[in-house]
Each structure stands twice: as structure tokens, then as C-alpha cells.
Motif scaffolding. Sequence first.
Motif, PDB file in Angstrom:
ATOM      1  N   GLN A 188     -70.169-100.749  49.295  1.00 49.43           N
ATOM      2  CA  GLN A 188     -69.860-102.005  48.779  1.00 49.43           C
ATOM      3  C   GLN A 188     -68.099-102.308  49.217  1.00 49.43           C
ATOM      4  O   GLN A 188     -68.025-103.529  49.494  1.00 49.43           O
ATOM      5  CB  GLN A 188     -69.990-102.541  47.357  1.00 49.43           C
TER       6      GLN A 188
ATOM      7  N   TRP B 154     -81.221-109.316  50.922  1.00 49.20           N
ATOM      8  CA  TRP B 154     -81.572-108.027  50.936  1.00 49.20           C
ATOM      9  C   TRP B 154     -81.490-107.155  49.824  1.00 49.20           C
ATOM     10  O   TRP B 154     -82.319-106.661  49.498  1.00 49.20           O
ATOM     11  CB  TRP B 154     -80.585-107.480  52.042  1.00 49.20           C
ATOM     12  N   THR B 155     -80.585-107.372  48.746  1.00 49.37           N
ATOM     13  CA  THR B 155     -80.308-106.913  47.569  1.00 49.37           C
ATOM     14  C   THR B 155     -81.375-107.007  46.354  1.00 49.37           C
ATOM     15  O   THR B 155     -81.593-106.245  45.516  1.00 49.37           O
ATOM     16  CB  THR B 155     -78.928-106.960  47.107  1.00 49.37           C
TER      17      THR B 155
ATOM     18  N   TYR C  79     -83.565-104.249  47.716  1.00 49.63           N
ATOM     19  CA  TYR C  79     -83.390-103.041  47.910  1.00 49.63           C
ATOM     20  C   TYR C  79     -81.976-102.642  47.364  1.00 49.63           C
ATOM     21  O   TYR C  79     -81.351-101.587  47.391  1.00 49.63           O
ATOM     22  CB  TYR C  79     -83.066-102.576  49.503  1.00 49.63           C
ATOM     23  N   ASP C  80     -81.503-103.484  46.485  1.00 53.90           N
ATOM     24  CA  ASP C  80     -80.252-103.481  45.677  1.00 53.90           C
ATOM     25  C   ASP C  80     -79.175-103.098  46.639  1.00 53.90           C
ATOM     26  O   ASP C  80     -79.189-103.422  47.999  1.00 53.90           O
ATOM     27  CB  ASP C  80     -80.410-102.243  44.816  1.00 53.90           C
ATOM     28  N   TRP C  81     -78.088-102.262  46.323  1.00 53.76           N
ATOM     29  CA  TRP C  81     -77.211-101.964  47.388  1.00 53.76           C
ATOM     30  C   TRP C  81     -77.285-100.580  47.708  1.00 53.76           C
ATOM     31  O   TRP C  81     -76.177-100.064  48.283  1.00 53.76           O
ATOM     32  CB  TRP C  81     -75.751-102.129  46.319  1.00 53.76           C
TER      33      TRP C  81
END
Length: 213
Positions: free
Chosen positions: A135, A124-125, A128-130
Motif C-alpha cells: 500500500q 479490485w479491493t 481481493y482486499d489489499w
Amino acid sequence: MRFSKPLARNPWPHDMAITVEDHPFPLNLLLFVRQAWQLEVDADIPKLLPLPARGNSKAPDSASLPEWGTRWQTAWDRAWTWYQIADSSRPEYPTQESMRQMQETMRQVMQPGQPLHPSVPPLWTADYDWDGIDQDAFNAWDQSLAPKILTDVERQNLSSLIPAWESGMDTVIVLPYAGYFAQRISRRHLAVSASTRNNPESYRQALQTAWAG
């Protein structure tokens, strides 16, 4: 976790190697996003156990919640499709050259919008990164899912494991689901809930379902 060598007084076939993915990070991350953002998606997913705390996680304002649900569903479908593609990929003994090539492949696959690669599961990241993910909250939940001790449930269920392996299954994927769950998702891959694998009778039933078709 990987089991391959027979032990004394244990009739483990000498050529049987079973991989247990008891901490599938790409799938765990998607499950966290769905729960934390409260996405309404068309996916038949059992209740998570344990439920993650969302922390400060919130769907980014860059898209509507329904749009994030659509994006999540696409990522979820890709994550499972990847196992079908990985079915034909067998790990080889690593060499310096192959490791260099894999590093280059990783750099390419971790870019947004890349096609599925049999050696690297989609993340996913990568797209869309974080964004929108706490986190610390995810890491706390993800770490709680890691097995605290090694188990010997595979060796305890050889009478069911061996026929499953003979049918082509060599990988068990353990998901943080409550209750019984077992699904043969490809020729090589069987997905089960942690609750199922932690219960010898349930795990035996799951393995029998796998090799019975």
C-alpha cells in the motif's frame, strides 16, 4: 475536477458542464496491480508514465499467476463496462435521504461478487482486499499522479471541446499513460493519457476524434 461556469471573455456555453476525472482511483489501482505483479494479460495498455515502484507487492500464493491474470482481466473489463452502465446515470442534487441510500449502496457494492452499480465504480479491493499490494508503494505512485496545479486546457480548447460536448461527451478520464492516447469509451466518456491532456495540440486532436465519432 469539474468545469461548468463561463469566465469573463470566455465563450463557455452557459449550460455546458465538463467533468475531468484526472485521478481515477479504481483504474489506477488495477494498472498498479498489473505492473507490480508483472501479469501477462490480453490488454492493449500503453506504457505507464511514471512507472510505479512495486515495493513489496507480489501476487498472492492463493492462486497461480495465470489465474491472477485472468481475474485481473475480468476486473479490467468490468471497470470499463461500468462506464457504459454509468452513461445512463445522471447525478442528482444530494439530499439527506439520497446520501443515506448511497451509503447503504456503497456497503452492498463493496462486498465480493456484487453486480455493477451505475453510481459506484467497481474496486479490485472489494473482491481481493489489499492482498499482495504494497500500500505504501501504491499510495506513493498514486499520489504522484494527482495534478499539482489546476489547468485551463479545457478552456483553451473550446473550439474542439464544445462539439465533443454537443455530441454527448461530458466526462474526460485521464490515465497515467505515456504518449498519445485517446478513446471514446461511451457516449459520455472520453479516455485520454495524461501526456495527451498536457499537450494542447494532442488534446485538441483527442477532442476532435471524440466528436467526429
